[in-house]
Scaffold this motif. Structure first.
Motif, PDB file in Angstrom:
ATOM      1  N   ASP A  14       1.051  -1.138  -0.139  1.00  0.00           N
ATOM      2  CA  ASP A  14      -0.526   0.020   0.220  1.00  0.00           C
ATOM      3  C   ASP A  14       0.788   1.130   0.057  1.00  0.00           C
ATOM      4  OD1 ASP A  14       1.403  -0.227   1.766  1.00  0.00           O
ATOM      5  OD2 ASP A  14      -0.836   0.071   3.641  1.00  0.00           O
ATOM      6  N   TYR A  15       1.846   1.170   0.219  1.00  0.00           N
ATOM      7  CA  TYR A  15       2.932   1.904   0.410  1.00  0.00           C
ATOM      8  C   TYR A  15       3.577   2.882  -0.838  1.00  0.00           C
ATOM      9  CZ  TYR A  15       7.456   0.585   1.872  1.00  0.00           C
ATOM     10  OH  TYR A  15       8.653  -0.199   1.408  1.00  0.00           O
ATOM     11  N   ASP A  16       3.335   1.656  -1.884  1.00  0.00           N
ATOM     12  CA  ASP A  16       4.129   1.929  -2.976  1.00  0.00           C
ATOM     13  C   ASP A  16       4.249   2.932  -4.239  1.00  0.00           C
ATOM     14  OD1 ASP A  16       4.343  -1.069  -4.661  1.00  0.00           O
ATOM     15  OD2 ASP A  16       5.618  -0.479  -3.573  1.00  0.00           O
ATOM     16  N   PHE A  17       3.174   3.774  -4.076  1.00  0.00           N
ATOM     17  CA  PHE A  17       2.551   4.741  -5.168  1.00  0.00           C
ATOM     18  C   PHE A  17       3.024   5.903  -4.734  1.00  0.00           C
ATOM     19  CE2 PHE A  17      -0.434   1.287  -5.939  1.00  0.00           C
ATOM     20  CZ  PHE A  17       0.254   1.281  -7.520  1.00  0.00           C
ATOM     21  N   ASN A  18       3.433   6.043  -3.145  1.00  0.00           N
ATOM     22  CA  ASN A  18       3.994   7.506  -2.004  1.00  0.00           C
ATOM     23  C   ASN A  18       4.678   7.499  -1.853  1.00  0.00           C
ATOM     24  OD1 ASN A  18       0.917   8.482  -2.307  1.00  0.00           O
ATOM     25  ND2 ASN A  18       0.981   7.278  -0.720  1.00  0.00           N
ATOM     26  N   LEU A  19       6.448   6.198  -2.697  1.00  0.00           N
ATOM     27  CA  LEU A  19       7.705   6.679  -2.786  1.00  0.00           C
ATOM     28  C   LEU A  19       8.161   7.897  -3.370  1.00  0.00           C
ATOM     29  CD1 LEU A  19       8.566   2.800  -2.675  1.00  0.00           C
ATOM     30  CD2 LEU A  19       8.193   3.654  -1.099  1.00  0.00           C
ATOM     31  N   ARG A  20       9.848   8.008  -2.861  1.00  0.00           N
ATOM     32  CA  ARG A  20      10.632   8.879  -2.834  1.00  0.00           C
ATOM     33  C   ARG A  20      11.772   7.941  -4.123  1.00  0.00           C
ATOM     34  NH1 ARG A  20      12.069  12.419   1.820  1.00  0.00           N
ATOM     35  NH2 ARG A  20      12.273  10.385   2.864  1.00  0.00           N
ATOM     36  N   ASN A  21      12.010   9.122  -4.468  1.00  0.00           N
ATOM     37  CA  ASN A  21      13.321   8.490  -5.265  1.00  0.00           C
ATOM     38  C   ASN A  21      14.601   8.502  -4.183  1.00  0.00           C
ATOM     39  OD1 ASN A  21      14.375   7.480  -7.266  1.00  0.00           O
ATOM     40  ND2 ASN A  21      15.488   9.297  -8.023  1.00  0.00           N
ATOM     41  N   TYR A  22      13.664   8.063  -3.055  1.00  0.00           N
ATOM     42  CA  TYR A  22      14.633   7.606  -2.506  1.00  0.00           C
ATOM     43  C   TYR A  22      15.287   5.944  -1.793  1.00  0.00           C
ATOM     44  CZ  TYR A  22      15.094  12.369  -0.952  1.00  0.00           C
ATOM     45  OH  TYR A  22      15.432  13.615  -1.015  1.00  0.00           O
ATOM     46  N   THR A  23      16.495   5.019  -1.132  1.00  0.00           N
ATOM     47  CA  THR A  23      16.416   4.093  -1.622  1.00  0.00           C
ATOM     48  C   THR A  23      17.732   3.512  -0.444  1.00  0.00           C
ATOM     49  OG1 THR A  23      16.062   4.038  -4.077  1.00  0.00           O
ATOM     50  CG2 THR A  23      17.007   2.153  -2.664  1.00  0.00           C
ATOM     51  N   ILE A  24      17.037   2.557   0.458  1.00  0.00           N
ATOM     52  CA  ILE A  24      17.575   2.437   1.382  1.00  0.00           C
ATOM     53  C   ILE A  24      18.308   0.548   1.234  1.00  0.00           C
ATOM     54  CG2 ILE A  24      17.436   1.018   4.026  1.00  0.00           C
ATOM     55  CD1 ILE A  24      15.368   2.608   4.647  1.00  0.00           C
ATOM     56  N   PHE A  25      19.003   0.105   1.010  1.00  0.00           N
ATOM     57  CA  PHE A  25      19.954  -1.282   0.678  1.00  0.00           C
ATOM     58  C   PHE A  25      20.124  -1.784   1.058  1.00  0.00           C
ATOM     59  CE2 PHE A  25      20.699   1.966  -2.472  1.00  0.00           C
ATOM     60  CZ  PHE A  25      20.586   1.356  -4.297  1.00  0.00           C
ATOM     61  N   ILE A  26      19.334  -2.996   1.772  1.00  0.00           N
ATOM     62  CA  ILE A  26      19.781  -4.293   3.194  1.00  0.00           C
ATOM     63  C   ILE A  26      20.636  -5.063   2.564  1.00  0.00           C
ATOM     64  CG2 ILE A  26      18.588  -5.333   4.850  1.00  0.00           C
ATOM     65  CD1 ILE A  26      16.660  -3.098   5.257  1.00  0.00           C
ATOM     66  N   MET A  27      22.186  -4.986   3.774  1.00  0.00           N
ATOM     67  CA  MET A  27      23.204  -5.718   2.791  1.00  0.00           C
ATOM     68  C   MET A  27      22.757  -6.819   3.082  1.00  0.00           C
ATOM     69  SD  MET A  27      24.444  -4.325   0.279  1.00  0.00           S
ATOM     70  CE  MET A  27      25.840  -5.523   0.326  1.00  0.00           C
ATOM     71  N   HIS A  28      22.441  -8.237   2.708  1.00  0.00           N
ATOM     72  CA  HIS A  28      22.461  -9.576   3.606  1.00  0.00           C
ATOM     73  C   HIS A  28      23.798 -10.789   3.947  1.00  0.00           C
ATOM     74  CE1 HIS A  28      17.870  -9.618   5.141  1.00  0.00           C
ATOM     75  NE2 HIS A  28      18.315  -8.429   3.736  1.00  0.00           N
ATOM     76  N   GLY A  29      24.340 -11.367   4.311  1.00  0.00           N
ATOM     77  CA  GLY A  29      25.677 -11.936   3.824  1.00  0.00           C
ATOM     78  C   GLY A  29      26.218 -12.244   5.881  1.00  0.00           C
ATOM     79  N   TRP A  30      26.781 -13.598   5.337  1.00  0.00           N
ATOM     80  CA  TRP A  30      27.952 -13.875   6.426  1.00  0.00           C
ATOM     81  C   TRP A  30      28.712 -13.174   6.164  1.00  0.00           C
ATOM     82  CZ3 TRP A  30      25.443 -15.996   9.970  1.00  0.00           C
ATOM     83  CH2 TRP A  30      24.182 -17.209   9.808  1.00  0.00           C
ATOM     84  N   SER A  31      30.127 -13.110   7.191  1.00  0.00           N
ATOM     85  CA  SER A  31      31.076 -12.487   7.538  1.00  0.00           C
ATOM     86  C   SER A  31      31.619 -12.724   6.762  1.00  0.00           C
ATOM     87  CB  SER A  31      32.127 -12.760   9.190  1.00  0.00           C
ATOM     88  OG  SER A  31      30.994 -12.096   9.814  1.00  0.00           O
ATOM     89  N   GLY A  32      32.507 -11.726   5.911  1.00  0.00           N
ATOM     90  CA  GLY A  32      33.834 -12.281   4.621  1.00  0.00           C
ATOM     91  C   GLY A  32      33.598 -12.538   2.938  1.00  0.00           C
ATOM     92  N   SER A  33      31.697 -12.615   3.076  1.00  0.00           N
ATOM     93  CA  SER A  33      30.743 -12.232   2.057  1.00  0.00           C
ATOM     94  C   SER A  33      30.468 -11.737   0.912  1.00  0.00           C
ATOM     95  CB  SER A  33      29.528 -13.127   2.262  1.00  0.00           C
ATOM     96  OG  SER A  33      28.987 -11.969   3.068  1.00  0.00           O
ATOM     97  N   GLY A  34      31.829 -10.261   0.915  1.00  0.00           N
ATOM     98  CA  GLY A  34      31.661  -9.763  -0.086  1.00  0.00           C
ATOM     99  C   GLY A  34      30.469  -7.696  -0.164  1.00  0.00           C
ATOM    100  N   LYS A  35      30.317  -8.372   1.234  1.00  0.00           N
ATOM    101  CA  LYS A  35      29.268  -7.050   1.682  1.00  0.00           C
ATOM    102  C   LYS A  35      29.141  -6.269   1.157  1.00  0.00           C
ATOM    103  CE  LYS A  35      27.361  -8.853   5.677  1.00  0.00           C
ATOM    104  NZ  LYS A  35      28.507  -9.433   5.547  1.00  0.00           N
ATOM    105  N   SER A  36      30.557  -5.173   2.456  1.00  0.00           N
ATOM    106  CA  SER A  36      31.278  -4.121   2.425  1.00  0.00           C
ATOM    107  C   SER A  36      31.744  -4.179   0.867  1.00  0.00           C
ATOM    108  CB  SER A  36      32.591  -4.258   3.326  1.00  0.00           C
ATOM    109  OG  SER A  36      31.468  -4.320   4.725  1.00  0.00           O
ATOM    110  N   THR A  37      32.462  -4.802   0.282  1.00  0.00           N
ATOM    111  CA  THR A  37      32.955  -4.465  -0.785  1.00  0.00           C
ATOM    112  C   THR A  37      31.911  -3.670  -1.866  1.00  0.00           C
ATOM    113  OG1 THR A  37      35.177  -5.810  -0.357  1.00  0.00           O
ATOM    114  CG2 THR A  37      34.790  -5.698  -2.412  1.00  0.00           C
ATOM    115  N   TYR A  38      31.073  -4.403  -1.768  1.00  0.00           N
ATOM    116  CA  TYR A  38      29.833  -4.689  -3.314  1.00  0.00           C
ATOM    117  C   TYR A  38      29.446  -2.673  -2.624  1.00  0.00           C
ATOM    118  CZ  TYR A  38      25.973  -4.637  -5.595  1.00  0.00           C
ATOM    119  OH  TYR A  38      24.399  -4.579  -6.741  1.00  0.00           O
ATOM    120  N   VAL A  39      29.780  -2.738  -1.584  1.00  0.00           N
ATOM    121  CA  VAL A  39      28.990  -1.113  -1.033  1.00  0.00           C
ATOM    122  C   VAL A  39      29.746  -0.470  -1.695  1.00  0.00           C
ATOM    123  CG1 VAL A  39      28.384   0.311   0.676  1.00  0.00           C
ATOM    124  CG2 VAL A  39      27.617  -2.727   1.272  1.00  0.00           C
ATOM    125  N   LYS A  40      31.137  -0.351  -0.922  1.00  0.00           N
ATOM    126  CA  LYS A  40      31.964   0.831  -1.188  1.00  0.00           C
ATOM    127  C   LYS A  40      32.415   0.780  -3.376  1.00  0.00           C
ATOM    128  CE  LYS A  40      34.658  -0.140   2.576  1.00  0.00           C
ATOM    129  NZ  LYS A  40      36.030  -0.855   2.744  1.00  0.00           N
TER     130      LYS A  40
END
Length: 133
Positions: A14-40
């Protein structure tokens, strides 16, 4: 380097149509899986961090880069500091907010998703699989 990831947009209803052009990226994965490198490598502005565009929220930031001060006893404080930075980034209307923690359980990400909805941010989940074959 290409990182093995899976991307999934959050179930937005229900909140789809009111979204702004702002994004939150939530990383998932164990330590050493490349999360921080992907973000950078994928923050806005061609990989150059700009405080007004990107915020990276990570419990790891609570500790020294070499983790010489790491203690499991401090993890609750580290996660609280991460969440506080996240809230500050929302209040400052930062366009891209990256939550760079392991986020292996739904209860780890639910508070972030709830605030994202309140602030009308899109939520994208990125799963780092550590499968480099």
């Amino acid at each position: 380097m290409d990182y093995p990831i899976k991307m999934q947009k959050n179930h937005m209803t229900d909140y789809d149509f009111n979204l702004r052009n702002y994004t939150i990226f939530i990383m998932h994965g164990w330590s050493g899986s490349g999360k921080s490198t992907y973000v950078k490598q994928n923050i806005n502005n061609s990989g150059k961090y700009r405080q007004d565009i990107d915020a990276v929220c990570s419990a790891d930031s609570y500790f020294k880069k070499d983790y010489s001060d790491f203690s499991e006893d401090l993890l609750p404080l580290a996660h609280k500091a991460c969440f506080n930075k996240f809230k500050s980034a929302l209040d400052a209307e930062i366009k891209s907010i990256w939550v760079d923690n392991t986020n292996t359980m739904p209860e780890h990400v639910e508070p972030y998703i709830e605030l994202a909805k309140k602030h009308k941010y899109k939520v994208i989940h990125i799963f780092c699989t550590n499968n480099y074959e």
